[in-house]
Every structure is written in structure tokens, then in C-alpha cells.
Design an enzyme around this catalytic site. Structure first.
Site, short mmCIF file in Angstrom:
data_model
loop_
_atom_site.label_atom_id
_atom_site.label_comp_id
_atom_site.label_asym_id
_atom_site.label_seq_id
_atom_site.Cartn_x
_atom_site.Cartn_y
_atom_site.Cartn_z
N CYS A 1 -14.65 19.48 -1.15
CA CYS A 1 -15.91 20.02 -1.29
C CYS A 1 -16.14 21.70 -0.34
CB CYS A 1 -15.51 19.34 0.37
SG CYS A 1 -17.39 19.94 1.77
N GLN B 1 -11.14 8.69 3.22
CA GLN B 1 -11.37 9.90 2.76
C GLN B 1 -11.49 11.23 3.87
OE1 GLN B 1 -14.04 13.12 1.27
NE2 GLN B 1 -13.05 12.07 -0.98
N PRO C 1 -26.08 10.64 -4.30
CA PRO C 1 -27.77 10.64 -4.13
C PRO C 1 -27.93 9.33 -4.41
CG PRO C 1 -25.69 11.54 -6.15
CD PRO C 1 -24.66 10.66 -4.70
C1 FMN Z 1 -24.60 14.78 -0.51
C2 FMN Z 1 -23.52 14.79 -0.79
C3 FMN Z 1 -22.32 14.07 -0.33
C4 FMN Z 1 -20.77 14.29 -0.78
N1 FMN Z 1 -20.06 13.87 -0.18
C5 FMN Z 1 -18.66 13.98 -0.38
C6 FMN Z 1 -17.33 13.00 0.07
O1 FMN Z 1 -17.75 13.50 1.64
N2 FMN Z 1 -16.10 12.71 -0.61
C7 FMN Z 1 -16.39 13.02 -1.81
O2 FMN Z 1 -15.24 13.17 -2.34
N3 FMN Z 1 -17.21 13.82 -2.81
C8 FMN Z 1 -18.36 14.24 -2.06
N4 FMN Z 1 -19.34 14.19 -3.17
C9 FMN Z 1 -19.36 14.30 -4.30
C10 FMN Z 1 -19.25 12.96 -5.24
O3 FMN Z 1 -18.63 12.24 -4.72
C11 FMN Z 1 -19.14 12.98 -6.49
O4 FMN Z 1 -17.92 13.64 -6.78
C12 FMN Z 1 -20.34 13.92 -7.47
O5 FMN Z 1 -22.08 13.63 -7.02
C13 FMN Z 1 -19.86 14.14 -8.70
O6 FMN Z 1 -21.33 15.12 -9.22
P1 FMN Z 1 -21.26 15.29 -10.69
O7 FMN Z 1 -20.79 14.79 -11.49
O8 FMN Z 1 -22.30 15.05 -11.19
O9 FMN Z 1 -20.58 16.81 -10.69
C14 FMN Z 1 -20.69 14.01 -2.62
C15 FMN Z 1 -21.64 14.46 -3.26
C16 FMN Z 1 -23.41 15.01 -2.64
C17 FMN Z 1 -24.50 14.59 -3.26
#
Ligand code: FMN
Length: 196
Positions: A92, A62, A9
Site C-alpha cells: 500500500c 491482511q 474496483p
Molecule cells: C480502492 C482500493 C483499495 C485497495 N485496497 C487494498 C488492500 O487493502 N490490500 C491490498 O493488498 N490491495 C489493495 N488494493 C490493490 C488491489 O488488491 C490490487 O492489487 C490492484 O487493484 C491491482 O490492480 P493493477 O493490476 O491494475 O495494478 C486496493 C485497490 C483499490 C483500487
């Protein structure tokens, strides 16, 4: 050790510049790269995609994939490049990622995931870890998640990072998947209690 899997974020992704910045904030956390597809890691410009500064360490790569041979090749590449850990993305939900059979859709394939983890472990000495969600589509079930985690653990995965929302694989965008499925920390606490 605390872990920063993504601060998306704030910066959209944990690229090397973001990780260098994060390291200024904390010396102790394990930092993670954004997800890199196995084929990009193997055939792409490694200097651009995988290179990092020593200041970023401890650092995990990752990876996204479900081909055992490719995953084990990337685990070896990560080790040779000096990464401290290799982490498989099982969380994802994007359409493109699903089409290529990696990310959250692999929660439906616990046996395949266990085989992938086992092959990765056989090809490197660094820890092989996983990041997954608490469920997918209509499956948000303690026993399903627990069995999945036990299977990964039996394959040799010692650290599993849980994103406390399920993934909706059909009908929601990745952005909606970060808001619409409700956070369920209770499930994560229950799993942690059961495991430790
Ligand atoms: C733009 C964006 C890209 C992300 N890319 C990854 C990623 O490459 N690998 C990953 O494990 N999580 C990725 N995430 C998820 C975050 O690591 C995390 O799990 C998530 O934002 C947690 O939010 P929440 O607890 O509000 O659901 C991404 C999140 C966003 C918003």
C-alpha cells in the site's frame, strides 16, 4: 489455489459482505480481508473489524504494520478467530500508511520485514504470507526484488503475492499508483520462474 486479494474496483474493499458475495461465485478461491492496521486489530472493536461468516472461508486476514510484537499478536488473534492465513501488506503506497511505517515503504527494509515475518510465524500455526509490489520509486530491479523475496522465504514465508506495478511513494496518490506505474508482468513471470 486461486487467490482474490482485493476486488476493490468493484466494491471499494473486500468487507465481509463482499466476500460472502464472492464466495457465491467461487467455492475454491482464497479470499482476503482489506488491510487492517495492527493497532485497530488489537485495540479496536473486533466484532466490527474482524468478524466473518464461516461461509467466507478459506479466508485470510491482511494486516498492516511493522511492529514485530503487534504483528505477532495479530497473527495469534487471526488464528484464534478462525482465519486460515495471515497476510502482511507490503504494497500500500498511501501517505498515511507510510507515515505509520507499513505497506509499500517496507520494501526498503527487507531485514525488518524478515524479522516481522519470523515473529508472526513463531506466534501462530496458520500460514504467514505477504503481498508486495515489484518495486518502489526508482527501484524496479529484478535482483532487488529477488533478494527481498529470498529473505522473506528464508524467514518462513511460503506464499508471496506480487502486484505487478511498482509503488511511487512520493508524489502520487494511491489511485494514481494503480495506473501510472506501468504494469510489468514480465518481472513477475521471471521471479516465478526463478523460484519454482
Ligand atoms: C480502492 C482500493 C483499495 C485497495 N485496497 C487494498 C488492500 O487493502 N490490500 C491490498 O493488498 N490491495 C489493495 N488494493 C490493490 C488491489 O488488491 C490490487 O492489487 C490492484 O487493484 C491491482 O490492480 P493493477 O493490476 O491494475 O495494478 C486496493 C485497490 C483499490 C483500487
Amino acid at each position: 489455489m486461486k487467490r482474490v486479494v482485493s476486488v476493490a474496483p468493484m466494491m471499494d474493499c473486500t468487507d465481509r459482505h463482499d466476500r460472502f458475495f464472492l464466495r457465491l461465485i467461487s467455492k475454491n478461491v482464497m479470499l482476503y480481508s482489506e488491510m487492517v492496521a495492527t493497532k485497530s486489530a488489537i485495540h479496536g472493536d473486533r466484532n466490527k473489524i474482524l468478524k466473518f461468516s464461516p461461509e467466507e472461508k478459506p479466508l485470510a486476514l491482511q494486516v498492516g504494520g511493522s511492529d514485530k510484537k503487534e504483528l505477532s499478536e495479530v497473527a495469534k488473534i487471526a488464528e484464534d478467530m478462525g482465519y486460515d492465513e495471515i497476510n502482511i501488506n507490503l504494497g500500500c503506497p498511501s501517505k498515511k500508511v507510510q507515515k505509520n511505517m507499513f505497506g509499500a515503504c517496507l520494501m526498503k527494509e527487507p531485514d525488518l520485514v524478515a524479522e516481522c515475518i519470523s515473529e508472526m510465524i513463531n506466534s501462530c500455526k496458520i500460514p504467514v504470507t505477504a503481498k508486495t509490489r515489484i518495486g518502489f520509486d526508482d527501484t524496479e530491479d529484478f535482483n532487488y526484488l529477488n533478494d527481498f523475496i529470498i529473505k522473506m522465504k528464508e524467514a518462513g514465508c511460503k506464499t508471496i503475492i506480487l502486484h505487478a506495478r511498482k509503488a511511487i511513494l512520493k508524489g502520487l496518490s494511491p489511485k494514481q499508483n494503480l495506473n501510472i506505474p506501468k504494469l510489468n508482468y514480465e518481472m513477475v513471470y521471471a521471479i516465478k520462474k526463478r523460484k519454482s
